[in-house]
Design a protein around this motif. Structure first.
Motif, short mmCIF file in Angstrom:
data_model
loop_
_atom_site.label_atom_id
_atom_site.label_comp_id
_atom_site.label_asym_id
_atom_site.label_seq_id
_atom_site.Cartn_x
_atom_site.Cartn_y
_atom_site.Cartn_z
N HIS A 2 -29.25 -16.24 -2.52
CA HIS A 2 -29.72 -16.62 -3.86
C HIS A 2 -30.65 -17.82 -3.73
O HIS A 2 -30.37 -18.75 -2.97
CB HIS A 2 -28.51 -16.97 -4.74
CG HIS A 2 -28.88 -17.20 -6.17
ND1 HIS A 2 -29.47 -18.36 -6.60
CD2 HIS A 2 -28.75 -16.40 -7.26
CE1 HIS A 2 -29.70 -18.26 -7.91
NE2 HIS A 2 -29.26 -17.08 -8.33
N PRO A 3 -31.77 -17.82 -4.48
CA PRO A 3 -32.72 -18.93 -4.33
C PRO A 3 -32.13 -20.31 -4.66
O PRO A 3 -32.66 -21.33 -4.20
CB PRO A 3 -33.86 -18.57 -5.29
CG PRO A 3 -33.39 -17.43 -6.13
CD PRO A 3 -32.28 -16.77 -5.37
N GLY A 4 -31.02 -20.36 -5.42
CA GLY A 4 -30.42 -21.65 -5.75
C GLY A 4 -29.27 -22.06 -4.84
O GLY A 4 -28.58 -23.05 -5.10
N PHE A 5 -29.07 -21.29 -3.76
CA PHE A 5 -27.89 -21.50 -2.91
C PHE A 5 -27.73 -22.94 -2.42
O PHE A 5 -26.64 -23.48 -2.37
CB PHE A 5 -27.95 -20.53 -1.71
CG PHE A 5 -26.83 -20.70 -0.74
CD1 PHE A 5 -25.51 -20.46 -1.13
CD2 PHE A 5 -27.07 -21.10 0.57
CE1 PHE A 5 -24.46 -20.61 -0.24
CE2 PHE A 5 -26.02 -21.24 1.48
CZ PHE A 5 -24.72 -21.01 1.07
N LYS A 6 -28.84 -23.59 -2.06
CA LYS A 6 -28.74 -24.94 -1.49
C LYS A 6 -28.96 -26.04 -2.52
O LYS A 6 -29.08 -27.21 -2.16
CB LYS A 6 -29.78 -25.09 -0.36
CG LYS A 6 -29.47 -24.26 0.85
CD LYS A 6 -30.12 -24.88 2.09
CE LYS A 6 -29.88 -24.04 3.33
NZ LYS A 6 -31.03 -23.15 3.60
N ASP A 7 -29.06 -25.68 -3.77
CA ASP A 7 -29.47 -26.65 -4.79
C ASP A 7 -28.25 -27.04 -5.65
O ASP A 7 -27.92 -26.36 -6.62
CB ASP A 7 -30.57 -25.98 -5.64
CG ASP A 7 -31.20 -26.93 -6.63
OD1 ASP A 7 -30.59 -27.97 -6.96
OD2 ASP A 7 -32.32 -26.62 -7.10
N GLN A 8 -27.60 -28.15 -5.27
CA GLN A 8 -26.36 -28.53 -5.94
C GLN A 8 -26.58 -28.84 -7.42
O GLN A 8 -25.77 -28.48 -8.27
CB GLN A 8 -25.68 -29.70 -5.21
CG GLN A 8 -24.24 -29.96 -5.66
CD GLN A 8 -23.33 -28.73 -5.56
OE1 GLN A 8 -23.34 -28.02 -4.55
NE2 GLN A 8 -22.55 -28.45 -6.62
N ALA A 9 -27.69 -29.52 -7.73
CA ALA A 9 -27.95 -29.87 -9.13
C ALA A 9 -28.08 -28.60 -9.98
O ALA A 9 -27.58 -28.52 -11.11
CB ALA A 9 -29.23 -30.70 -9.24
N TYR A 10 -28.72 -27.59 -9.40
CA TYR A 10 -28.87 -26.31 -10.11
C TYR A 10 -27.50 -25.67 -10.35
O TYR A 10 -27.20 -25.20 -11.45
CB TYR A 10 -29.76 -25.36 -9.29
CG TYR A 10 -29.95 -24.00 -9.93
CD1 TYR A 10 -30.78 -23.84 -11.04
CD2 TYR A 10 -29.28 -22.88 -9.44
CE1 TYR A 10 -30.93 -22.60 -11.64
CE2 TYR A 10 -29.42 -21.63 -10.04
CZ TYR A 10 -30.25 -21.50 -11.14
OH TYR A 10 -30.40 -20.26 -11.73
N LYS A 11 -26.65 -25.71 -9.33
CA LYS A 11 -25.32 -25.11 -9.48
C LYS A 11 -24.50 -25.86 -10.53
O LYS A 11 -23.77 -25.24 -11.31
CB LYS A 11 -24.59 -25.12 -8.14
CG LYS A 11 -25.21 -24.18 -7.12
CD LYS A 11 -24.21 -23.90 -6.02
CE LYS A 11 -24.85 -23.95 -4.67
NZ LYS A 11 -23.93 -23.69 -3.57
N ASP A 12 -24.61 -27.19 -10.55
CA ASP A 12 -23.85 -27.98 -11.53
C ASP A 12 -24.30 -27.63 -12.95
O ASP A 12 -23.49 -27.49 -13.86
CB ASP A 12 -24.06 -29.48 -11.29
CG ASP A 12 -23.42 -29.93 -9.98
OD1 ASP A 12 -22.63 -29.15 -9.41
OD2 ASP A 12 -23.74 -31.04 -9.52
#
Ligand code: TIH
Ligand code: FE2
Length: 319
Positions: free
Chosen positions: A42-52
């Protein structure tokens, strides 16, 4: 002594599944697939702010109760930017690529750059046009719950934005997909009748019928195309919400086959990029009628469904 115990009665398993009588009884809490944990691809896999951010938006959906207005979200400038890009690109492709029903309904929503539409406002417009409504959901629902929602003229919709690194295509539903792909089509009465019939058929469907209906839904509502003269136009939301997919469908890289709801449907995929095959309706009205006929045929007339699974009698009470 020679007496033998009587052979045990064959065991009959009874599963009682209560069929939802109202939207409140359709579970919107059980999320599949991507849910909270994004997959590695998933393009957001490494993006913690996006996951939050997604988690916070998911909590709002979980807290929502049927009948309450859908909470308004304030979108970040990054999210607004994604909305602007997707809207601008797609708007340029619709006049040539989208079906006539979509083109008629699209202006009703007055989509604008810089303003990410609020689900509540769109739900109000839909109620007025076709009686449909939107219910927020945290992610991908179990197919049975999702299809059951359609029986109550309700479309479960995500409220988070796709990852900014890949605006042209996302492997899962997101706000752009719901708003640009699904919402305009749900303002068309023929389309709504077709989708409603899938929902009604799902209420008493067994698991294998649910699977078949999910594929029917997938190859029409998500990725269907329709003939207008000899041109193929998109009415599937997965095409209408992705300018990557729209180009792909229009530029001859995929092949086209007539849609038949009775046929065994191929595997669906929502992780591997664009579709390599699209199903075609001869005309929207004709396709919608065929689908409605098919769905009303598989809706069981009785409330008791009996069948055999691997030689074992199995009763299901549909009530
Ligand atoms: N691929 C679509 C898009 O980029 O808008 C979203 C999805 C359609 C179907 C499943 S996920
Ligand atoms: Fe969708």
């Amino acid at each position: 002594d020679g007496t033998k115990a009587a052979a045990p009665e064959p065991k009959v398993q009874t599963e009682v599944r209560r069929v939802p009588q109202s939207l409140e009884e359709v579970d919107n809490g059980q999320i599949l697939g991507f849910g909270a944990d994004l997959a590695e691809d998933h393009p957001g896999f490494k993006d913690q702010a996006y996951k939050d951010r997604r988690m916070a938006i998911a909590d709002i959906a979980r807290a929502h109760r049927v009948g309450d207005p859908i909470p308004r979200l304030e979108y970040t400038s990054e999210e607004v930017h994604v909305w602007n890009t997707v809207l601008r690109e797609l708007r340029g492709l619709y006049p040539d690529g989208a079906c006539a029903e979509f083109q008629r309904c699209f202006p009703l929503f007055d989509f604008k750059e810089d303003v990410v539409p609020q689900l509540e406002d769109l739900s109000q417009i839909l109620k007025r046009e076709t009686g449909w409504q939107i219910r927020p959901v945290a992610g991908l629902l179990h197919p049975r719950d999702f299809l059951n929602g359609l029986a109550f003229q309700t479309f479960h919709s995500t409220q988070y934005m796709r990852h900014p690194s890949k605006p042209m295509y996302t492997p899962e539903p997101d706000l752009c997909h719901e708003l640009l792909g699904h919402v305009p089509m749900l303002a068309d009465p023929d389309f709504c009748d077709m989708v409603h019939s899938i929902g009604v058929a799902s209420l008493c469907a067994d698991d294998s019928q649910i699977w078949h209906l999910t594929k029917i839904y997938w190859f029409t509502v998500e990725f269907g195309v329709v003939l207008e003269g000899d041109e193929k136009k998109a009415f599937g939301a997965g095409i209408l919400s992705s300018y990557g997919e729209m180009e792909h469908m229009r530029t001859g890289k995929a092949y086209f086959v007539p849609f038949d709801p009775h046929a065994k449907q191929p595997k669906m995929s929502y992780k591997d990029g664009y579709q390599n095959r699209y199903f075609v309706l001869k005309s929207f009205k004709d396709g919608a009628q065929k689908l409605r006929d098919y769905c009303s045929d598989i809706t069981p007339p009785d409330i008791m469904v009996e069948r055999e699974i691997s030689g074992q009698a199995f009763k299901e009470i549909c009530m």
